[in-house]
Motif scaffolding. Structure first.
Motif, PDB file in Angstrom:
ATOM      1  N   VAL A 162      -8.088   2.033   3.309  1.00  0.00           N
ATOM      2  CA  VAL A 162      -8.089   1.813   1.862  1.00  0.00           C
ATOM      3  C   VAL A 162      -9.470   1.326   1.465  1.00  0.00           C
ATOM      4  N   ASP A 163     -10.035   1.894   0.424  1.00  0.00           N
ATOM      5  CA  ASP A 163     -11.342   1.493  -0.100  1.00  0.00           C
ATOM      6  C   ASP A 163     -11.142   0.251  -0.967  1.00  0.00           C
ATOM      7  N   VAL A 164     -10.974  -0.875  -0.303  1.00  0.00           N
ATOM      8  CA  VAL A 164     -10.659  -2.122  -0.994  1.00  0.00           C
ATOM      9  C   VAL A 164     -11.711  -2.444  -2.050  1.00  0.00           C
ATOM     10  N   GLY A 217      -7.917  -9.472  -1.141  1.00  0.00           N
ATOM     11  CA  GLY A 217      -7.746 -10.269   0.064  1.00  0.00           C
ATOM     12  C   GLY A 217      -7.925  -9.484   1.356  1.00  0.00           C
ATOM     13  N   TYR A 218      -7.966  -8.174   1.258  1.00  0.00           N
ATOM     14  CA  TYR A 218      -8.113  -7.317   2.442  1.00  0.00           C
ATOM     15  C   TYR A 218      -9.531  -6.769   2.592  1.00  0.00           C
ATOM     16  N   ALA A 219     -10.479  -7.267   1.806  1.00  0.00           N
ATOM     17  CA  ALA A 219     -11.851  -6.738   1.831  1.00  0.00           C
ATOM     18  C   ALA A 219     -12.520  -6.900   3.190  1.00  0.00           C
ATOM     19  N   ALA A 220     -12.285  -8.017   3.847  1.00  0.00           N
ATOM     20  CA  ALA A 220     -12.945  -8.262   5.130  1.00  0.00           C
ATOM     21  C   ALA A 220     -12.407  -7.355   6.236  1.00  0.00           C
ATOM     22  N   SER A 221     -11.160  -6.957   6.126  1.00  0.00           N
ATOM     23  CA  SER A 221     -10.533  -6.095   7.143  1.00  0.00           C
ATOM     24  C   SER A 221      -9.640  -5.069   6.460  1.00  0.00           C
ATOM     25  N   PRO A 266      -7.860   5.906  -9.668  1.00  0.00           N
ATOM     26  CA  PRO A 266      -8.766   5.429  -8.612  1.00  0.00           C
ATOM     27  C   PRO A 266      -8.691   6.321  -7.386  1.00  0.00           C
ATOM     28  N   ARG A 267      -9.674   6.187  -6.525  1.00  0.00           N
ATOM     29  CA  ARG A 267      -9.644   6.790  -5.188  1.00  0.00           C
ATOM     30  C   ARG A 267      -9.169   5.695  -4.248  1.00  0.00           C
ATOM     31  N   LEU A 268      -8.011   5.865  -3.664  1.00  0.00           N
ATOM     32  CA  LEU A 268      -7.441   4.835  -2.805  1.00  0.00           C
ATOM     33  C   LEU A 268      -8.183   4.700  -1.489  1.00  0.00           C
ATOM     34  N   ARG A 269      -8.763   5.788  -1.040  1.00  0.00           N
ATOM     35  CA  ARG A 269      -9.534   5.776   0.198  1.00  0.00           C
ATOM     36  C   ARG A 269     -10.941   6.246  -0.092  1.00  0.00           C
ATOM     37  N   GLY A 270     -11.898   5.687   0.661  1.00  0.00           N
ATOM     38  CA  GLY A 270     -13.292   6.025   0.442  1.00  0.00           C
ATOM     39  C   GLY A 270     -13.672   7.399   0.936  1.00  0.00           C
TER      40      GLY A 270
END
Length: 155
Positions: free
Chosen positions: A124-126, A115-119, A151-155
């Protein structure tokens, strides 16, 4: 007489030591250091601590850090933090061999984070985290090393 372990406020808390995957060990055994509960951390600190725990193969402990962030986050961020905590628990279940529990939590967590992909918040690398979770949910039995599967939480 109540034999349960209690915290300072009288809530039941299991004081037994735990292994890296959060499983209780016998009393007196040497366990993993646990992340303190109820700590309010800045988002950057919470993400860095959680990532370090994931990288060390300690997803259960990462979940505790992320759960604290979820509980202390502003309302508009809670689903993100909740989803990240669920993903850490999903990885925990996969590493413990609980494929059904892993799949359920990974899918639920991915849904909350997506749900946070747009913003994306806090860098966080959603998209990456959601893709990781869905791939692992499709094959949870492949986890032999939780650190290598983290996972990698941030890109």
């Amino acid at each position: 007489m109540d034999e349960r372990d209690r915290d300072g406020e009288g809530r039941a808390r299991n004081a037994r030591p735990r292994d890296a995957l959060g499983r209780p060990l016998p009393r007196g055994a040497v366990g993993e250091e646990r992340a303190p509960e109820g700590v309010v951390r800045a988002p950057e600190v919470a993400l860095a601590e959680a990532q370090a725990l994931l990288d060390a193969g300690r997803p259960f402990h990462a979940h505790e850090v992320l759960e604290d962030a979820w509980k202390s986050a502003p309302e508009e961020e809670r689903q993100l933090w909740r989803g990240l905590a669920q993903l850490a628990v999903g990885l925990t279940h996969a590493a413990r061999g609980n494929e059904r529990g892993a799949t359920t939590l990974l899918e639920r967590g991915a849904g909350n984070v997506a749900g946070y992909a747009a913003s994306p918040l806090h860098r966080v690398d959603v998209d990456g985290v959601v893709a990781w979770a869905r791939a692992l949910a499709a094959a949870p039995g492949t986890v032999t090393d939780p650190a290598a599967s983290a996972p990698r939480l941030r890109g």
